[in-house]
Design a protein around this motif. Structure first.
Motif, PDB file in Angstrom:
ATOM      1  N   ASP A   1       0.754  -0.906   0.441  1.00 51.43           N
ATOM      2  CA  ASP A   1      -0.162  -0.442   0.071  1.00 51.43           C
ATOM      3  C   ASP A   1       0.883   1.153   0.646  1.00 51.43           C
ATOM      4  OD1 ASP A   1      -2.572   1.423   0.534  1.00 51.43           O
ATOM      5  OD2 ASP A   1      -1.736   1.832   2.285  1.00 51.43           O
ATOM      6  N   TYR A   2       2.066   1.250   0.682  1.00 56.50           N
ATOM      7  CA  TYR A   2       2.623   2.059   1.054  1.00 56.50           C
ATOM      8  C   TYR A   2       3.758   2.669  -0.391  1.00 56.50           C
ATOM      9  CZ  TYR A   2       2.646   3.228   5.760  1.00 56.50           C
ATOM     10  OH  TYR A   2       1.807   3.771   7.712  1.00 56.50           O
ATOM     11  N   ALA A   3       3.890   1.470  -1.224  1.00 55.83           N
ATOM     12  CA  ALA A   3       4.563   1.273  -1.984  1.00 55.83           C
ATOM     13  C   ALA A   3       3.880   1.678  -3.020  1.00 55.83           C
ATOM     14  CB  ALA A   3       5.334   0.273  -3.143  1.00 55.83           C
ATOM     15  N   ASN A   4       2.914   1.725  -3.231  1.00 54.93           N
ATOM     16  CA  ASN A   4       1.503   2.034  -4.380  1.00 54.93           C
ATOM     17  C   ASN A   4       1.151   3.557  -4.263  1.00 54.93           C
ATOM     18  OD1 ASN A   4       0.521  -0.098  -6.705  1.00 54.93           O
ATOM     19  ND2 ASN A   4      -0.515  -0.748  -4.529  1.00 54.93           N
ATOM     20  N   GLU A   5       1.166   4.245  -2.877  1.00 57.88           N
ATOM     21  CA  GLU A   5       1.381   5.361  -2.857  1.00 57.88           C
ATOM     22  C   GLU A   5       2.711   6.747  -3.515  1.00 57.88           C
ATOM     23  OE1 GLU A   5      -1.062   8.680  -1.308  1.00 57.88           O
ATOM     24  OE2 GLU A   5      -1.761   7.090  -1.214  1.00 57.88           O
ATOM     25  N   CYS A   6       3.462   5.356  -3.145  1.00 53.93           N
ATOM     26  CA  CYS A   6       4.863   6.496  -3.682  1.00 53.93           C
ATOM     27  C   CYS A   6       5.115   6.434  -4.779  1.00 53.93           C
ATOM     28  CB  CYS A   6       5.938   5.676  -3.348  1.00 53.93           C
ATOM     29  SG  CYS A   6       6.960   5.493  -1.035  1.00 53.93           S
ATOM     30  N   LEU A   7       4.670   5.659  -5.464  1.00 56.86           N
ATOM     31  CA  LEU A   7       4.202   5.857  -6.818  1.00 56.86           C
ATOM     32  C   LEU A   7       3.915   7.245  -7.493  1.00 56.86           C
ATOM     33  CD1 LEU A   7       3.323   2.245  -8.230  1.00 56.86           C
ATOM     34  CD2 LEU A   7       5.981   3.206  -8.625  1.00 56.86           C
ATOM     35  N   LYS A   8       3.151   7.584  -6.991  1.00 49.97           N
ATOM     36  CA  LYS A   8       2.605   8.903  -6.669  1.00 49.97           C
ATOM     37  C   LYS A   8       3.140  10.240  -6.741  1.00 49.97           C
ATOM     38  CE  LYS A   8      -2.279   7.128  -5.099  1.00 49.97           C
ATOM     39  NZ  LYS A   8      -2.914   7.781  -3.551  1.00 49.97           N
ATOM     40  N   PHE A   9       4.714   9.827  -6.222  1.00 49.74           N
ATOM     41  CA  PHE A   9       4.774  11.230  -6.110  1.00 49.74           C
ATOM     42  C   PHE A   9       7.059  10.971  -6.664  1.00 49.74           C
ATOM     43  CE2 PHE A   9       2.442  10.677  -3.247  1.00 49.74           C
ATOM     44  CZ  PHE A   9       1.274  11.939  -3.349  1.00 49.74           C
ATOM     45  N   ALA A  10       6.632   9.535  -6.444  1.00 53.37           N
ATOM     46  CA  ALA A  10       8.604   9.284  -6.504  1.00 53.37           C
ATOM     47  C   ALA A  10       9.239   8.814  -7.751  1.00 53.37           C
ATOM     48  CB  ALA A  10       9.844   7.946  -5.293  1.00 53.37           C
ATOM     49  N   GLU A  11      10.051   9.145  -7.910  1.00 53.21           N
ATOM     50  CA  GLU A  11      10.559   8.891  -9.820  1.00 53.21           C
ATOM     51  C   GLU A  11      10.457   7.227  -9.710  1.00 53.21           C
ATOM     52  OE1 GLU A  11      15.332   9.314 -12.112  1.00 53.21           O
ATOM     53  OE2 GLU A  11      13.767  11.132 -11.018  1.00 53.21           O
ATOM     54  N   LYS A  12      11.190   6.827  -8.618  1.00 56.36           N
ATOM     55  CA  LYS A  12      11.823   5.375  -9.074  1.00 56.36           C
ATOM     56  C   LYS A  12      11.432   4.382  -8.065  1.00 56.36           C
ATOM     57  CE  LYS A  12      15.312   1.625  -9.479  1.00 56.36           C
ATOM     58  NZ  LYS A  12      15.638   1.062  -9.933  1.00 56.36           N
ATOM     59  N   VAL A  13      10.220   3.332  -7.530  1.00 57.98           N
ATOM     60  CA  VAL A  13       9.457   2.554  -6.061  1.00 57.98           C
ATOM     61  C   VAL A  13       9.609   0.912  -6.030  1.00 57.98           C
ATOM     62  CG1 VAL A  13       7.766   2.224  -4.775  1.00 57.98           C
ATOM     63  CG2 VAL A  13       8.027   4.431  -5.812  1.00 57.98           C
ATOM     64  N   THR A  14      10.738   0.576  -6.004  1.00 57.89           N
ATOM     65  CA  THR A  14      10.993  -0.281  -5.322  1.00 57.89           C
ATOM     66  C   THR A  14      10.664  -1.118  -3.973  1.00 57.89           C
ATOM     67  OG1 THR A  14      12.851   0.154  -6.782  1.00 57.89           O
ATOM     68  CG2 THR A  14      13.279  -2.792  -5.791  1.00 57.89           C
ATOM     69  N   ILE A  15      10.180  -2.500  -4.396  1.00 63.22           N
ATOM     70  CA  ILE A  15      10.035  -3.055  -3.338  1.00 63.22           C
ATOM     71  C   ILE A  15      10.670  -4.180  -3.240  1.00 63.22           C
ATOM     72  CG2 ILE A  15       8.322  -4.902  -1.993  1.00 63.22           C
ATOM     73  CD1 ILE A  15       5.797  -3.075  -3.561  1.00 63.22           C
ATOM     74  N   ILE A  16      11.421  -4.903  -1.892  1.00 60.83           N
ATOM     75  CA  ILE A  16      12.410  -5.328  -1.459  1.00 60.83           C
ATOM     76  C   ILE A  16      11.667  -6.320  -0.777  1.00 60.83           C
ATOM     77  CG2 ILE A  16      13.276  -4.313   0.405  1.00 60.83           C
ATOM     78  CD1 ILE A  16      15.972  -5.914  -0.207  1.00 60.83           C
ATOM     79  N   TYR A  17      11.799  -7.606  -0.730  1.00 60.42           N
ATOM     80  CA  TYR A  17      10.600  -8.637   0.123  1.00 60.42           C
ATOM     81  C   TYR A  17      11.494  -9.908   0.669  1.00 60.42           C
ATOM     82  CZ  TYR A  17       7.585 -11.240   2.409  1.00 60.42           C
ATOM     83  OH  TYR A  17       6.848 -12.635   2.984  1.00 60.42           O
ATOM     84  N   ARG A  18      11.849 -10.896   1.407  1.00 63.61           N
ATOM     85  CA  ARG A  18      12.871 -12.106   1.636  1.00 63.61           C
ATOM     86  C   ARG A  18      11.720 -13.185   1.430  1.00 63.61           C
ATOM     87  NH1 ARG A  18      11.197 -12.690   8.482  1.00 63.61           N
ATOM     88  NH2 ARG A  18       9.133 -12.687   8.108  1.00 63.61           N
ATOM     89  N   GLY A  19      10.887 -12.911   0.750  1.00 64.00           N
ATOM     90  CA  GLY A  19       9.662 -14.069   0.572  1.00 64.00           C
ATOM     91  C   GLY A  19      10.163 -14.110  -0.866  1.00 64.00           C
TER      92      GLY A  19
END
Length: 345
Positions: A170-188
């Motif tokens: 949810d936070y990552a999707n919100e970041c896409l509205k403002f940031a130039e690049k958004v990445t999610i890192i996950y251990r799974g």
């Protein structure tokens, strides 16, 4: 006696445990009913759950236009101080004793707050975000966030969100509205978030790094920070948002010497809304369970006002069962004059 006399605070009518929406609105409404109040908040900031979504819009409060969480929080704090309530932060309550129909509420700093009634407004317990336990360079600590940062801070920046659950995506999707690049890192090997949210993130250009964890954060060369991953790979970003879940400290209620009736082993069960089974102790907000409870921010305000009306009658049995509405309350005469001075309504 629970403490030395020189550690004792002045006796007040009511101690409110919790400085979230329920506790803050209760502090305001208590002033309307001439109840002296002390608010004790365990965290370093007032606002409760509103601090978890400061940049998200809240739509479901009557007559309030879509408003960001941090604005609602600030307005509630200002409202709570309308009638000179005493507010303490970083004041986790450690014990409550009752002697001769008076309560003694002690906080972690050893201060004891004598009062005639207690209102629990502790939500779902003391909830804190799980923080990173890795080496972090001092110069980049200000770029690590455990709640959504100010949108201007991340505008046109390179942002990485750590976590794979609903909150992280949810936070990552919100970041896409403002940031130039958004990445999610996950251990799974796959996100745990709702499929629709995960697909939306990828459809809008979000990047994914799976089966990886951050092991160290160094000062960056091209961006603010360099994240060292478990596979020795380095990723440079401007901001890191960590969403690894939350820890809930629910031991406080269990440590008290009061035989509370509970719902689901934690929430205070109230046969009549806001009245616990212990005389002189009341509850409002998420911690309070009663038939027909409404789990909305708007419902919190109803419960807070209701609890104060109940407390007023507990303190003064001959008092009215409800307070005078603000539109006709003389307590606001001077404040109303100040508001309309120089303005054309």
């Amino acid at each position: 006696m629970v403490t030395k006399r020189d550690e004792m605070e002045p006796v007040t009518d009511l101690v409110i445990i919790g400085g979230g929406p329920a506790g803050l609105y209760a502090a305001f409404y208590a002033g309307l009913r001439d109840i002296r109040v002390t608010v004790l908040e365990a965290q370093e900031e007032l606002g409760g759950k509103l601090n978890f979504y400061p940049e998200k819009f809240v739509w479901d409060v009557g007559a309030l236009p879509p408003t960001k969480g941090h604005i609602i929080r600030q307005n509630l704090i200002e409202q709570a101080t309308t009638f000179d309530a005493t507010l303490y932060t970083d004041a986790k309550v450690t014990r409550i004793k009752q002697e001769d129909n008076q309560f003694y509420v002690e906080d972690k700093k050893g201060r004891v707050h004598p009062c005639h009634a207690v209102l629990f407004a502790i939500g779902g317990g003391i909830v804190s975000p799980k923080k990173l336990k890795i080496p972090v360079h001092d110069d980049v600590k200000r770029n690590i966030h455990y709640s959504f940062p100010n949108q201007e801070m991340i505008r046109r920046k390179n942002v990485l969100v750590s976590g794979g659950g609903d909150a992280a995506v949810d936070y990552a999707n919100e970041c896409l509205k403002f940031a130039e690049k958004v990445t999610i890192i996950y251990r799974g090997s796959a996100l745990k978030a709702h499929e629709a949210s995960a697909k939306l993130f990828q459809r809008n250009g979000g990047m994914l790094i799976f089966e990886s964890e951050i092991q160290e954060i160094q000062k960056g060369e091209t961006c603010a920070m360099s994240l060292v991953l478990n596979n020795k790979r380095k990723v440079e970003v401007d901001h890191l948002i960590v969403q690894h879940g939350h820890d809930r400290d629910s031991t406080f209620l269990e440590s008290l010497d009061f035989p509370f009736k509970k719902e689901e082993e934690f929430y205070l069960f109230c046969e009549e809304p806001t009245k616990t089974n212990i005389e002189g102790i009341f509850a409002a907000g998420d911690i309070q369970f009663s038939k027909g409870k409404l789990y909305l921010l708007a419902g919190v305000f109803q419960e807070a006002a209701n609890s104060i009306n109940q407390i007023k009658q507990y303190l003064e049995p001959e008092s009215n069962s409800y307070g005078m509405v603000s539109s006709h309350n003389h307590k606001f005469d001077k404040k109303n004059e100040e508001l309309i001075k120089g303005k054309d309504y």
